[in-house]
Design a protein around this motif. Structure first.
Motif, PDB file in Angstrom:
ATOM      1  N   ASN A  68      -7.856   6.807   3.894  1.00 15.83           N
ATOM      2  CA  ASN A  68      -8.851   5.922   3.767  1.00 15.83           C
ATOM      3  C   ASN A  68      -8.781   4.676   3.036  1.00 15.83           C
ATOM      4  OD1 ASN A  68     -10.399   7.707   5.529  1.00 15.83           O
ATOM      5  ND2 ASN A  68     -11.513   8.830   3.828  1.00 15.83           N
ATOM      6  N   LEU A  69      -7.973   4.913   1.848  1.00 13.11           N
ATOM      7  CA  LEU A  69      -7.772   3.682   1.095  1.00 13.11           C
ATOM      8  C   LEU A  69      -6.853   2.719   1.645  1.00 13.11           C
ATOM      9  CD1 LEU A  69      -7.738   5.642  -2.502  1.00 13.11           C
ATOM     10  CD2 LEU A  69      -9.440   3.816  -1.559  1.00 13.11           C
ATOM     11  N   GLY A  70      -6.177   3.096   2.748  1.00  9.64           N
ATOM     12  CA  GLY A  70      -5.292   2.153   3.439  1.00  9.64           C
ATOM     13  C   GLY A  70      -3.848   2.416   2.870  1.00  9.64           C
ATOM     14  N   ILE A  71      -3.606   3.448   2.177  1.00  8.39           N
ATOM     15  CA  ILE A  71      -2.194   3.580   1.506  1.00  8.39           C
ATOM     16  C   ILE A  71      -1.370   4.209   2.783  1.00  8.39           C
ATOM     17  CG2 ILE A  71      -0.676   4.971   0.044  1.00  8.39           C
ATOM     18  CD1 ILE A  71      -3.204   4.826  -1.859  1.00  8.39           C
ATOM     19  N   ASP A  72      -0.271   3.516   2.936  1.00  8.81           N
ATOM     20  CA  ASP A  72       0.642   3.688   4.153  1.00  8.81           C
ATOM     21  C   ASP A  72       1.699   4.925   3.760  1.00  8.81           C
ATOM     22  OD1 ASP A  72      -0.527   1.911   5.651  1.00  8.81           O
ATOM     23  OD2 ASP A  72       1.155   0.538   4.965  1.00  8.81           O
ATOM     24  N   TYR A  73       2.073   4.968   2.467  1.00 11.02           N
ATOM     25  CA  TYR A  73       3.255   6.201   2.173  1.00 11.02           C
ATOM     26  C   TYR A  73       2.845   6.549   0.899  1.00 11.02           C
ATOM     27  CZ  TYR A  73       5.719   3.939   6.124  1.00 11.02           C
ATOM     28  OH  TYR A  73       6.197   3.360   7.369  1.00 11.02           O
ATOM     29  N   ALA A  74       3.257   7.593   0.575  1.00 15.38           N
ATOM     30  CA  ALA A  74       3.307   8.186  -0.747  1.00 15.38           C
ATOM     31  C   ALA A  74       4.559   8.775  -1.044  1.00 15.38           C
ATOM     32  CB  ALA A  74       2.217   9.076  -1.069  1.00 15.38           C
ATOM     33  N   LEU A  75       4.924   8.783  -2.380  1.00 16.63           N
ATOM     34  CA  LEU A  75       6.392   9.246  -2.607  1.00 16.63           C
ATOM     35  C   LEU A  75       6.188  10.653  -3.685  1.00 16.63           C
ATOM     36  CD1 LEU A  75       6.684   6.379  -1.643  1.00 16.63           C
ATOM     37  CD2 LEU A  75       8.958   6.284  -2.893  1.00 16.63           C
ATOM     38  N   ARG A  76       6.836  11.470  -3.538  1.00 12.28           N
ATOM     39  CA  ARG A  76       6.988  12.683  -4.580  1.00 12.28           C
ATOM     40  C   ARG A  76       8.638  12.553  -4.863  1.00 12.28           C
ATOM     41  NH1 ARG A  76       9.115  17.711  -2.111  1.00 12.28           N
ATOM     42  NH2 ARG A  76       9.626  17.573  -0.045  1.00 12.28           N
ATOM     43  N   ILE A  77       8.842  13.365  -5.887  1.00  9.76           N
ATOM     44  CA  ILE A  77      10.217  13.717  -6.331  1.00  9.76           C
ATOM     45  C   ILE A  77      10.827  15.074  -5.231  1.00  9.76           C
ATOM     46  CG2 ILE A  77      11.905  14.721  -8.063  1.00  9.76           C
ATOM     47  CD1 ILE A  77      10.569  11.882  -8.836  1.00  9.76           C
ATOM     48  N   PRO A 131       0.914  -1.175   0.024  1.00 12.15           N
ATOM     49  CA  PRO A 131      -0.072   0.111  -0.058  1.00 12.15           C
ATOM     50  C   PRO A 131       0.923   1.267   0.091  1.00 12.15           C
ATOM     51  CG  PRO A 131      -0.041  -0.899   2.262  1.00 12.15           C
ATOM     52  CD  PRO A 131       0.947  -1.997   1.254  1.00 12.15           C
ATOM     53  N   VAL A 132       1.458   1.480  -1.197  1.00 12.60           N
ATOM     54  CA  VAL A 132       2.493   2.587  -1.121  1.00 12.60           C
ATOM     55  C   VAL A 132       2.159   3.272  -2.541  1.00 12.60           C
ATOM     56  CG1 VAL A 132       4.959   3.300  -1.414  1.00 12.60           C
ATOM     57  CG2 VAL A 132       4.176   1.465   0.240  1.00 12.60           C
ATOM     58  N   LEU A 133       2.268   4.534  -2.650  1.00 16.87           N
ATOM     59  CA  LEU A 133       1.970   5.194  -3.907  1.00 16.87           C
ATOM     60  C   LEU A 133       3.063   6.020  -4.483  1.00 16.87           C
ATOM     61  CD1 LEU A 133       0.086   6.564  -6.273  1.00 16.87           C
ATOM     62  CD2 LEU A 133      -0.711   8.053  -4.531  1.00 16.87           C
ATOM     63  N   ALA A 134       3.535   6.057  -5.834  1.00 13.54           N
ATOM     64  CA  ALA A 134       4.354   7.137  -6.265  1.00 13.54           C
ATOM     65  C   ALA A 134       3.598   7.825  -6.906  1.00 13.54           C
ATOM     66  CB  ALA A 134       5.355   6.394  -7.194  1.00 13.54           C
ATOM     67  N   TYR A 135       3.456   9.216  -6.502  1.00 17.83           N
ATOM     68  CA  TYR A 135       2.593  10.303  -7.176  1.00 17.83           C
ATOM     69  C   TYR A 135       3.078  10.327  -8.733  1.00 17.83           C
ATOM     70  CZ  TYR A 135       1.397  12.208  -2.595  1.00 17.83           C
ATOM     71  OH  TYR A 135       1.020  12.200  -1.555  1.00 17.83           O
ATOM     72  N   PRO A 136       2.050  10.246  -9.876  1.00 15.87           N
ATOM     73  CA  PRO A 136       2.452  10.340 -11.201  1.00 15.87           C
ATOM     74  C   PRO A 136       3.399  11.622 -11.397  1.00 15.87           C
ATOM     75  CG  PRO A 136       0.197   9.797 -10.903  1.00 15.87           C
ATOM     76  CD  PRO A 136       0.498  10.130  -9.439  1.00 15.87           C
ATOM     77  N   TYR A 137       4.446  11.766 -12.063  1.00 13.11           N
ATOM     78  CA  TYR A 137       5.209  12.990 -11.994  1.00 13.11           C
ATOM     79  C   TYR A 137       5.807  13.379 -11.164  1.00 13.11           C
ATOM     80  CZ  TYR A 137       2.576  12.597 -16.665  1.00 13.11           C
ATOM     81  OH  TYR A 137       1.952  12.134 -17.986  1.00 13.11           O
ATOM     82  N   GLY A 138       5.656  12.885  -9.671  1.00 13.19           N
ATOM     83  CA  GLY A 138       6.055  13.255  -8.583  1.00 13.19           C
ATOM     84  C   GLY A 138       5.317  14.110  -7.975  1.00 13.19           C
ATOM     85  N   LYS A 139       4.275  14.831  -8.527  1.00 13.58           N
ATOM     86  CA  LYS A 139       3.362  15.852  -8.151  1.00 13.58           C
ATOM     87  C   LYS A 139       2.199  15.494  -7.392  1.00 13.58           C
ATOM     88  CE  LYS A 139       6.020  18.629 -11.049  1.00 13.58           C
ATOM     89  NZ  LYS A 139       7.115  19.481 -10.324  1.00 13.58           N
ATOM     90  N   TYR A 140       1.832  16.479  -6.360  1.00 12.62           N
ATOM     91  CA  TYR A 140       0.691  16.315  -5.740  1.00 12.62           C
ATOM     92  C   TYR A 140       0.378  17.675  -5.026  1.00 12.62           C
ATOM     93  CZ  TYR A 140       3.905  17.044  -1.444  1.00 12.62           C
ATOM     94  OH  TYR A 140       4.435  17.323  -0.659  1.00 12.62           O
ATOM     95  N   PRO A 141      -1.138  18.108  -4.619  1.00 14.06           N
ATOM     96  CA  PRO A 141      -1.232  19.446  -4.180  1.00 14.06           C
ATOM     97  C   PRO A 141      -0.426  19.830  -3.131  1.00 14.06           C
ATOM     98  CG  PRO A 141      -3.362  17.910  -4.683  1.00 14.06           C
ATOM     99  CD  PRO A 141      -2.260  17.159  -4.726  1.00 14.06           C
ATOM    100  N   LYS A 142       0.275  20.865  -3.175  1.00 16.82           N
ATOM    101  CA  LYS A 142       0.952  21.449  -1.859  1.00 16.82           C
ATOM    102  C   LYS A 142      -0.003  22.357  -1.069  1.00 16.82           C
ATOM    103  CE  LYS A 142       5.334  20.480  -3.656  1.00 16.82           C
ATOM    104  NZ  LYS A 142       6.930  20.983  -3.914  1.00 16.82           N
ATOM    105  N   GLU A 143      -0.948  22.735  -1.521  1.00 16.64           N
ATOM    106  CA  GLU A 143      -1.786  23.828  -0.807  1.00 16.64           C
ATOM    107  C   GLU A 143      -3.130  23.344  -0.096  1.00 16.64           C
ATOM    108  OE1 GLU A 143      -0.435  26.679  -0.112  1.00 16.64           O
ATOM    109  OE2 GLU A 143       1.211  26.518  -1.274  1.00 16.64           O
ATOM    110  N   ASN A 144      -3.527  23.572   0.889  1.00 13.71           N
ATOM    111  CA  ASN A 144      -4.719  23.114   1.449  1.00 13.71           C
ATOM    112  C   ASN A 144      -5.904  23.977   0.716  1.00 13.71           C
ATOM    113  OD1 ASN A 144      -3.682  21.267   3.232  1.00 13.71           O
ATOM    114  ND2 ASN A 144      -3.408  22.999   4.509  1.00 13.71           N
ATOM    115  N   PRO A 145      -7.131  23.589   0.785  1.00 14.67           N
ATOM    116  CA  PRO A 145      -7.494  22.285   1.188  1.00 14.67           C
ATOM    117  C   PRO A 145      -7.356  21.031   0.256  1.00 14.67           C
ATOM    118  CG  PRO A 145      -9.380  23.341   0.244  1.00 14.67           C
ATOM    119  CD  PRO A 145      -8.095  24.464   0.143  1.00 14.67           C
ATOM    120  N   GLU A 146      -6.935  21.286  -0.758  1.00 12.68           N
ATOM    121  CA  GLU A 146      -6.684  20.052  -1.611  1.00 12.68           C
ATOM    122  C   GLU A 146      -5.785  19.015  -1.005  1.00 12.68           C
ATOM    123  OE1 GLU A 146      -6.530  23.141  -2.698  1.00 12.68           O
ATOM    124  OE2 GLU A 146      -8.222  23.476  -3.927  1.00 12.68           O
ATOM    125  N   LYS A 147      -4.519  19.652  -0.421  1.00 13.65           N
ATOM    126  CA  LYS A 147      -3.670  18.847   0.181  1.00 13.65           C
ATOM    127  C   LYS A 147      -4.286  17.785   1.201  1.00 13.65           C
ATOM    128  CE  LYS A 147       0.938  18.955   2.543  1.00 13.65           C
ATOM    129  NZ  LYS A 147       1.983  19.748   2.828  1.00 13.65           N
TER     130      LYS A 147
END
Length: 221
Positions: free
Chosen positions: A171-180, A146-162
Motif C-alpha cells: 500500500n505504501l508503494g514499496i517494491d522490494y524489502a530486504l532481510r539478512i 521504493p525499497v526497504l531494508a528491514y532494521p536488523y534484517g528482521k520481520y515477522p515470519k508468521e501469519n497474520p503479522e507477516k
C-alpha cells in the motif's frame, strides 16, 4: 552488505577500507554489473547490488572515490532519525551530504525512521514509522527508491503479522524489502518482500568474499 567503512577496524559491522577496495577490484575484474534497485530487471550475466546501511559519514568520505574508480554503484539505506539525531558515537551524514551524493553512483532507499526491530512492534506503528521515513526524505528533497531494508534484517515470519506487514509495504508503494538471508537472489522473484542480503563482515578474507558471491553463506563460515 556493508554497514560502514573505516581505515582500520576491529568491528565485524565495519569493513576495512583496504579490504573494501580489494573486493571492488575483484568485482570489476570478474565483470560483475553493479545495479540500482531501479535497474534490477535489466538483463546482465552477473549482477550485484552493493548496499550500505544507515548513512554513516564515512560512506560519504570514502565511497565516492572507490565507486568512481571501479565504476560501481551502491544503495544506501537511510534511517532518518539517525541523520537527525546521530547514532551512538558514530558520525552520520547530513541531509545536505545525502543530497550531494553523485546520482550516477548512489541510490538512496528506506531504512525506517527510528530503526526498531519489526518483530517487536505492531503493524500500525510500522506503517507510521515508514511513512515518517518517507516524508522526511521528501521534505528534504531527497529522491529515493521504493525499497526497504528491514532494521536488523528482521520481520515477522508468521501469519497474520507477516501478511499485515506485506500489505502495508504494498500500500505504501514499496517494491522490494530486504532481510539478512545470506542467499543469492534470482530474478524475477515471487518473494519481493523477502529478498536476501549477503552479509559481508569486516574481518573476512577476499576468499570468503569470493565464495559468498557464488554460494551465499556457507556453513564452514
Amino acid at each position: 552488505m556493508y554497514h560502514q567503512i573505516e581505515k582500520e577496524t576491529d568491528d565485524d559491522l565495519t569493513v576495512d577500507l583496504e579490504n573494501l577496495e580489494k573486493q571492488f577490484k575483484y568485482l570489476k575484474e570478474k565483470n560483475y554489473t553493479s545495479k540500482f534497485f531501479t535497474e534490477i530487471n535489466l538483463p546482465a550475466k552477473k549482477s550485484i547490488i552493493l548496499t550500505f546501511d544507515d548513512g554513516y559519514k564515512n560512506n560519504f568520505d570514502y565511497l565516492p572515490f572507490l565507486l568512481e574508480k571501479y565504476d560501481l554503484k551502491a544503495t544506501i539505506f537511510i534511517s532518518t532519525k539517525f541523520i537527525q539525531e546521530g547514532y551512538q558515537n558514530h558520525e552520520m551524514m547530513t541531509f545536505e551530504n545525502i543530497r550531494n551524493l553523485n546520482k550516477k553512483y548512489f541510490e538512496i532507499a528506506l531504512h525506517t525512521h527510528v530503526h526498531e526491530n519489526f518483530r517487536n512492534i505492531p503493524a500500525d506503528l510500522i506503517e507510521k514509522d515508514l511513512k515518517k521515513n518517507m516524508q522526511i526524505l521528501n521534505d528534504q528533497d531527497i529522491k529515493y527508491s521504493p525499497v526497504l531494508a528491514y532494521p536488523y534484517g528482521k520481520y515477522p515470519k508468521e501469519n497474520p503479522e507477516k501478511i499485515k506487514l506485506f500489505s502495508i509495504l504494498k500500500n505504501l508503494g514499496i517494491d522490494y524489502a530486504l532481510r539478512i538471508g545470506n542467499k543469492v537472489n534470482y530474478f524475477p522473484t515471487n518473494n519481493p518482500y523477502e529478498l536476501c542480503r549477503i552479509d559481508i563482515k569486516g574481518k573476512e578474507s577476499l576468499i570468503k568474499f569470493k565464495l559468498k558471491l557464488i554460494f551465499g553463506r556457507l556453513k564452514l563460515f
